[in-house]
Write a protein that holds these residues in place. Structure first.
Motif, PDB file in Angstrom:
ATOM      1  N   ALA A  95      24.162  -6.695  12.111  1.00  0.00           N
ATOM      2  CA  ALA A  95      23.835  -5.262  12.062  1.00  0.00           C
ATOM      3  C   ALA A  95      22.380  -5.045  12.470  1.00  0.00           C
ATOM      4  O   ALA A  95      21.540  -5.935  12.327  1.00  0.00           O
ATOM      5  CB  ALA A  95      24.076  -4.717  10.653  1.00  0.00           C
ATOM      6  N   SER A  96      22.089  -3.844  12.947  1.00  0.00           N
ATOM      7  CA  SER A  96      20.731  -3.521  13.394  1.00  0.00           C
ATOM      8  C   SER A  96      19.759  -3.452  12.219  1.00  0.00           C
ATOM      9  O   SER A  96      20.119  -3.001  11.130  1.00  0.00           O
ATOM     10  CB  SER A  96      20.721  -2.180  14.115  1.00  0.00           C
ATOM     11  N   ASN A  97      18.529  -3.893  12.459  1.00  0.00           N
ATOM     12  CA  ASN A  97      17.460  -3.833  11.460  1.00  0.00           C
ATOM     13  C   ASN A  97      16.735  -2.492  11.563  1.00  0.00           C
ATOM     14  O   ASN A  97      16.471  -2.020  12.670  1.00  0.00           O
ATOM     15  CB  ASN A  97      16.448  -4.950  11.676  1.00  0.00           C
ATOM     16  N   TYR A  98      16.402  -1.923  10.414  1.00  0.00           N
ATOM     17  CA  TYR A  98      15.652  -0.673  10.345  1.00  0.00           C
ATOM     18  C   TYR A  98      14.604  -0.785   9.250  1.00  0.00           C
ATOM     19  O   TYR A  98      14.723  -1.622   8.350  1.00  0.00           O
ATOM     20  CB  TYR A  98      16.565   0.513  10.000  1.00  0.00           C
ATOM     21  N   VAL A  99      13.632   0.078   9.287  1.00  0.00           N
ATOM     22  CA  VAL A  99      12.690   0.232   8.186  1.00  0.00           C
ATOM     23  C   VAL A  99      12.916   1.624   7.625  1.00  0.00           C
ATOM     24  O   VAL A  99      12.779   2.621   8.335  1.00  0.00           O
ATOM     25  CB  VAL A  99      11.225   0.069   8.645  1.00  0.00           C
ATOM     26  N   ALA A 100      13.312   1.693   6.365  1.00  0.00           N
ATOM     27  CA  ALA A 100      13.490   2.977   5.678  1.00  0.00           C
ATOM     28  C   ALA A 100      12.180   3.299   4.962  1.00  0.00           C
ATOM     29  O   ALA A 100      11.603   2.447   4.295  1.00  0.00           O
ATOM     30  CB  ALA A 100      14.639   2.893   4.683  1.00  0.00           C
ATOM     31  N   LYS A 101      11.720   4.536   5.132  1.00  0.00           N
ATOM     32  CA  LYS A 101      10.455   4.946   4.523  1.00  0.00           C
ATOM     33  C   LYS A 101      10.701   6.103   3.576  1.00  0.00           C
ATOM     34  O   LYS A 101      11.529   6.961   3.844  1.00  0.00           O
ATOM     35  CB  LYS A 101       9.470   5.403   5.598  1.00  0.00           C
ATOM     36  N   CYS A 102       9.975   6.107   2.486  1.00  0.00           N
ATOM     37  CA  CYS A 102      10.020   7.273   1.597  1.00  0.00           C
ATOM     38  C   CYS A 102       8.592   7.602   1.185  1.00  0.00           C
ATOM     39  O   CYS A 102       7.768   6.720   0.961  1.00  0.00           O
ATOM     40  CB  CYS A 102      10.914   7.042   0.397  1.00  0.00           C
ATOM     41  N   TYR A 103       8.332   8.868   1.163  1.00  0.00           N
ATOM     42  CA  TYR A 103       7.001   9.346   0.761  1.00  0.00           C
ATOM     43  C   TYR A 103       6.976   9.503  -0.747  1.00  0.00           C
ATOM     44  O   TYR A 103       7.956   9.918  -1.366  1.00  0.00           O
ATOM     45  CB  TYR A 103       6.671  10.654   1.485  1.00  0.00           C
ATOM     46  N   MET A 104       5.831   9.146  -1.328  1.00  0.00           N
ATOM     47  CA  MET A 104       5.700   9.119  -2.783  1.00  0.00           C
ATOM     48  C   MET A 104       4.702  10.171  -3.255  1.00  0.00           C
ATOM     49  O   MET A 104       3.747  10.498  -2.559  1.00  0.00           O
ATOM     50  CB  MET A 104       5.225   7.738  -3.235  1.00  0.00           C
ATOM     51  N   ARG A 105       4.970  10.691  -4.436  1.00  0.00           N
ATOM     52  CA  ARG A 105       4.038  11.589  -5.116  1.00  0.00           C
ATOM     53  C   ARG A 105       4.103  11.251  -6.597  1.00  0.00           C
ATOM     54  O   ARG A 105       5.163  11.328  -7.210  1.00  0.00           O
ATOM     55  CB  ARG A 105       4.430  13.053  -4.888  1.00  0.00           C
ATOM     56  N   ARG A 106       2.973  10.844  -7.138  1.00  0.00           N
ATOM     57  CA  ARG A 106       2.873  10.456  -8.563  1.00  0.00           C
ATOM     58  C   ARG A 106       3.949   9.445  -8.962  1.00  0.00           C
ATOM     59  O   ARG A 106       4.567   9.568  -9.997  1.00  0.00           O
ATOM     60  CB  ARG A 106       2.956  11.690  -9.449  1.00  0.00           C
ATOM     61  N   GLY A 107       4.198   8.472  -8.074  1.00  0.00           N
ATOM     62  CA  GLY A 107       5.132   7.393  -8.387  1.00  0.00           C
ATOM     63  C   GLY A 107       6.592   7.714  -8.153  1.00  0.00           C
ATOM     64  O   GLY A 107       7.443   6.860  -8.364  1.00  0.00           O
ATOM     65  N   ASN A 108       6.922   8.916  -7.704  1.00  0.00           N
ATOM     66  CA  ASN A 108       8.315   9.298  -7.445  1.00  0.00           C
ATOM     67  C   ASN A 108       8.497   9.653  -5.975  1.00  0.00           C
ATOM     68  O   ASN A 108       7.543  10.041  -5.299  1.00  0.00           O
ATOM     69  CB  ASN A 108       8.708  10.513  -8.296  1.00  0.00           C
ATOM     70  N   ILE A 109       9.726   9.550  -5.497  1.00  0.00           N
ATOM     71  CA  ILE A 109      10.008   9.936  -4.117  1.00  0.00           C
ATOM     72  C   ILE A 109       9.740  11.423  -3.953  1.00  0.00           C
ATOM     73  O   ILE A 109      10.196  12.246  -4.746  1.00  0.00           O
ATOM     74  CB  ILE A 109      11.464   9.588  -3.742  1.00  0.00           C
ATOM     75  N   ASP A 110       8.993  11.765  -2.926  1.00  0.00           N
ATOM     76  CA  ASP A 110       8.564  13.150  -2.682  1.00  0.00           C
ATOM     77  C   ASP A 110       9.598  13.876  -1.828  1.00  0.00           C
ATOM     78  O   ASP A 110       9.765  13.574  -0.654  1.00  0.00           O
ATOM     79  CB  ASP A 110       7.204  13.141  -1.978  1.00  0.00           C
ATOM     80  N   THR A 111      10.290  14.835  -2.434  1.00  0.00           N
ATOM     81  CA  THR A 111      11.274  15.640  -1.700  1.00  0.00           C
ATOM     82  C   THR A 111      10.783  17.067  -1.490  1.00  0.00           C
ATOM     83  O   THR A 111      11.540  17.930  -1.073  1.00  0.00           O
ATOM     84  CB  THR A 111      12.622  15.669  -2.455  1.00  0.00           C
ATOM     85  N   SER A 112       9.512  17.302  -1.750  1.00  0.00           N
ATOM     86  CA  SER A 112       8.951  18.647  -1.590  1.00  0.00           C
ATOM     87  C   SER A 112       8.747  18.970  -0.110  1.00  0.00           C
ATOM     88  O   SER A 112       8.892  18.112   0.755  1.00  0.00           O
ATOM     89  CB  SER A 112       7.603  18.745  -2.314  1.00  0.00           C
ATOM     90  N   GLN A 113       8.367  20.185   0.182  1.00  0.00           N
ATOM     91  CA  GLN A 113       8.094  20.580   1.558  1.00  0.00           C
ATOM     92  C   GLN A 113       6.962  19.749   2.159  1.00  0.00           C
ATOM     93  O   GLN A 113       6.995  19.386   3.322  1.00  0.00           O
ATOM     94  CB  GLN A 113       7.767  22.077   1.650  1.00  0.00           C
ATOM     95  N   SER A 114       5.958  19.413   1.352  1.00  0.00           N
ATOM     96  CA  SER A 114       4.863  18.593   1.884  1.00  0.00           C
ATOM     97  C   SER A 114       5.364  17.186   2.259  1.00  0.00           C
ATOM     98  O   SER A 114       4.874  16.586   3.201  1.00  0.00           O
ATOM     99  CB  SER A 114       3.697  18.524   0.911  1.00  0.00           C
ATOM    100  N   GLY A 115       6.346  16.689   1.508  1.00  0.00           N
ATOM    101  CA  GLY A 115       6.956  15.410   1.860  1.00  0.00           C
ATOM    102  C   GLY A 115       7.715  15.488   3.171  1.00  0.00           C
ATOM    103  O   GLY A 115       7.644  14.597   4.017  1.00  0.00           O
TER     104      GLY A 115
END
Length: 123
Positions: A95-115
């Motif tokens: 299978a193809s290799n990927y890098v998954a990235k997540c933006y963090m805010r105060r130790g949690n995944i950032d799902t806000s508009q700024s994220g």
């Protein structure tokens, strides 16, 4: 045209012959997960959602001040016919290799508009 075909064939053969650079991380042994993938379409300036199946490491392999990065493998989209045995026998090790990235805010995944804006600035 013949020269281009030959170059493509050589490149494909080289890619098939090369060993997976992430094989030492044994990602194929991880459990598969059904995920919702968000892909950005710059023409419409909107995200497109679809489902796919991935295997992703639980711990990030690196991180910075704003995001964590995880090694991930994703199989190609399955064909419409569930009886396509070639697809199912291909396996996670290829299978193809990927890098998954997540933006963090105060130790949690950032799902806000700024994220979301941070993701867009990476594109």
């Amino acid at each position: 045209l013949k020269s281009l075909r030959e170059k493509i064939r050589r490149a494909a053969a080289k890619g098939i012959a090369e060993e997976d650079v992430w094989s030492k991380h044994d990602i194929p042994s991880l459990p598969a997960e059904r995920v919702v993938r968000h892909r950005y379409n710059p023409e419409t300036r909107q995200f497109i959602k679809d489902e796919t199946i991935v295997k992703i490491e639980k711990k990030p392999f690196t991180h910075g001040a704003m995001r964590h990065c995880f090694r991930m493998k994703k199989l190609a989209t399955p064909p419409a016919s569930a009886s396509n045995h070639r697809f199912h026998s291909y396996g996670w090790s290829r299978a193809s290799n990927y890098v998954a990235k997540c933006y963090m805010r105060r130790g949690n995944i950032d799902t806000s508009q700024s994220g979301v804006d941070a993701v867009l600035s990476d594109i």
